[in-house]
Design a protein around this motif. Sequence first.
Motif, PDB file in Angstrom:
ATOM      1  N   SER A  22       0.880  -1.210  -0.123  1.00 19.70           N
ATOM      2  CA  SER A  22       0.090   0.013  -0.139  1.00 19.70           C
ATOM      3  C   SER A  22       0.719   1.250  -0.005  1.00 19.70           C
ATOM      4  O   SER A  22       0.458   2.139  -0.699  1.00 19.70           O
ATOM      5  N   MET A  23       1.759   1.072   0.768  1.00 22.25           N
ATOM      6  CA  MET A  23       2.725   2.354   0.625  1.00 22.25           C
ATOM      7  C   MET A  23       3.595   2.583  -0.612  1.00 22.25           C
ATOM      8  O   MET A  23       3.700   3.889  -1.036  1.00 22.25           O
ATOM      9  N   LEU A  24       3.932   1.450  -1.315  1.00 19.10           N
ATOM     10  CA  LEU A  24       4.380   1.660  -2.593  1.00 19.10           C
ATOM     11  C   LEU A  24       3.434   2.431  -3.628  1.00 19.10           C
ATOM     12  O   LEU A  24       3.631   3.006  -4.572  1.00 19.10           O
ATOM     13  N   ASP A  25       2.143   1.804  -3.304  1.00 19.68           N
ATOM     14  CA  ASP A  25       0.931   2.199  -4.260  1.00 19.68           C
ATOM     15  C   ASP A  25       0.696   3.677  -4.237  1.00 19.68           C
ATOM     16  O   ASP A  25       0.461   4.352  -5.090  1.00 19.68           O
ATOM     17  N   VAL A  26       1.044   4.255  -2.931  1.00 25.54           N
ATOM     18  CA  VAL A  26       0.527   5.560  -2.661  1.00 25.54           C
ATOM     19  C   VAL A  26       1.675   6.272  -3.400  1.00 25.54           C
ATOM     20  O   VAL A  26       1.362   7.507  -3.933  1.00 25.54           O
ATOM     21  N   PHE A  29       0.918   6.523  -6.837  1.00 27.52           N
ATOM     22  CA  PHE A  29      -0.298   7.317  -6.947  1.00 27.52           C
ATOM     23  C   PHE A  29      -0.010   8.554  -7.058  1.00 27.52           C
ATOM     24  O   PHE A  29      -0.383   9.627  -7.780  1.00 27.52           O
ATOM     25  N   MET A  30       0.778   9.255  -6.187  1.00 34.04           N
ATOM     26  CA  MET A  30       1.334  10.484  -5.978  1.00 34.04           C
ATOM     27  C   MET A  30       2.137  10.857  -7.219  1.00 34.04           C
ATOM     28  O   MET A  30       1.861  12.080  -7.933  1.00 34.04           O
ATOM     29  N   SER A  31       2.869   9.932  -7.720  1.00 27.12           N
ATOM     30  CA  SER A  31       3.821  10.340  -8.941  1.00 27.12           C
ATOM     31  C   SER A  31       2.967  10.479 -10.217  1.00 27.12           C
ATOM     32  O   SER A  31       3.043  11.461 -10.960  1.00 27.12           O
ATOM     33  N   ILE A  66      -6.547  -1.605  -6.487  1.00 33.68           N
ATOM     34  CA  ILE A  66      -5.434  -2.274  -5.867  1.00 33.68           C
ATOM     35  C   ILE A  66      -5.499  -1.897  -4.422  1.00 33.68           C
ATOM     36  O   ILE A  66      -5.578  -2.914  -3.662  1.00 33.68           O
ATOM     37  N   SER A  67      -5.469  -1.028  -4.158  1.00 37.69           N
ATOM     38  CA  SER A  67      -5.345  -0.478  -2.703  1.00 37.69           C
ATOM     39  C   SER A  67      -6.762  -0.910  -2.109  1.00 37.69           C
ATOM     40  O   SER A  67      -6.531  -1.339  -0.859  1.00 37.69           O
ATOM     41  N   LEU A  68      -7.886  -1.024  -2.779  1.00 35.66           N
ATOM     42  CA  LEU A  68      -9.022  -1.326  -2.023  1.00 35.66           C
ATOM     43  C   LEU A  68      -9.031  -3.058  -1.800  1.00 35.66           C
ATOM     44  O   LEU A  68      -9.121  -3.647  -0.824  1.00 35.66           O
ATOM     45  N   LEU A  69      -8.238  -3.703  -2.840  1.00 37.81           N
ATOM     46  CA  LEU A  69      -7.969  -5.182  -2.729  1.00 37.81           C
ATOM     47  C   LEU A  69      -7.083  -5.327  -1.592  1.00 37.81           C
ATOM     48  O   LEU A  69      -7.213  -6.257  -0.661  1.00 37.81           O
ATOM     49  N   LEU A  70      -6.136  -4.518  -1.349  1.00 34.46           N
ATOM     50  CA  LEU A  70      -5.026  -4.747  -0.192  1.00 34.46           C
ATOM     51  C   LEU A  70      -5.706  -4.404   1.211  1.00 34.46           C
ATOM     52  O   LEU A  70      -5.339  -4.986   2.126  1.00 34.46           O
ATOM     53  N   VAL A  98      -1.507  -5.201 -10.436  1.00 31.35           N
ATOM     54  CA  VAL A  98       0.026  -4.662 -10.230  1.00 31.35           C
ATOM     55  C   VAL A  98       0.807  -4.686 -11.514  1.00 31.35           C
ATOM     56  O   VAL A  98       1.304  -3.670 -11.808  1.00 31.35           O
ATOM     57  N   PHE A  99       0.746  -5.934 -11.886  1.00 29.00           N
ATOM     58  CA  PHE A  99       1.492  -6.151 -13.373  1.00 29.00           C
ATOM     59  C   PHE A  99       1.011  -5.236 -14.354  1.00 29.00           C
ATOM     60  O   PHE A  99       1.586  -4.739 -15.151  1.00 29.00           O
ATOM     61  N   ILE A 100      -0.350  -4.988 -14.563  1.00 29.12           N
ATOM     62  CA  ILE A 100      -0.707  -4.457 -15.430  1.00 29.12           C
ATOM     63  C   ILE A 100      -0.724  -2.732 -15.337  1.00 29.12           C
ATOM     64  O   ILE A 100      -0.162  -2.178 -16.265  1.00 29.12           O
TER      65      ILE A 100
END
Length: 128
Positions: A22-26, A29-31, A66-70, A98-100
């Motif tokens: 989730s931290m990596l996803d955030v 997301f910001m990027s 992805i965040s919701l799934l996590l 994540v791969f997509i």
Amino acid sequence: MRGGNQRIDLNFYATKKSVAESMLDVALFMSNAMRLKSVLQQGPFAEYYTTLVTLIIVSLLLQVVISLLLVFIAILNLNEVENQRHLNKLNNAATILVFITVVINIFITAFGAHHAASMAARTSSNPI
């Protein structure tokens, strides 16, 4: 390992893994939000504008899913046998998404969102 026969708490392990993802996803997301901002600042006459905006928005939407799934993965208890099959499916879905998302972000980079960001930064900081 202390005690030699300690059982690993799978639920604790899965929760830590989900939090790290989730931290990596955030961060991604910001990027992507910054990339979208820079592309929008360039305007619709920029090269690959529609392609970049579409790819970035799809990436952002996938990251929300992805965040919701996590979150669901972290909430459900992996130690309960009846949850394990469902959690495995959720984890597989998150991995595929994540791969997509990674592939989409490769295309975003290839179409020049970084170039757009640097151009926007130079234009805003040096208005000649």
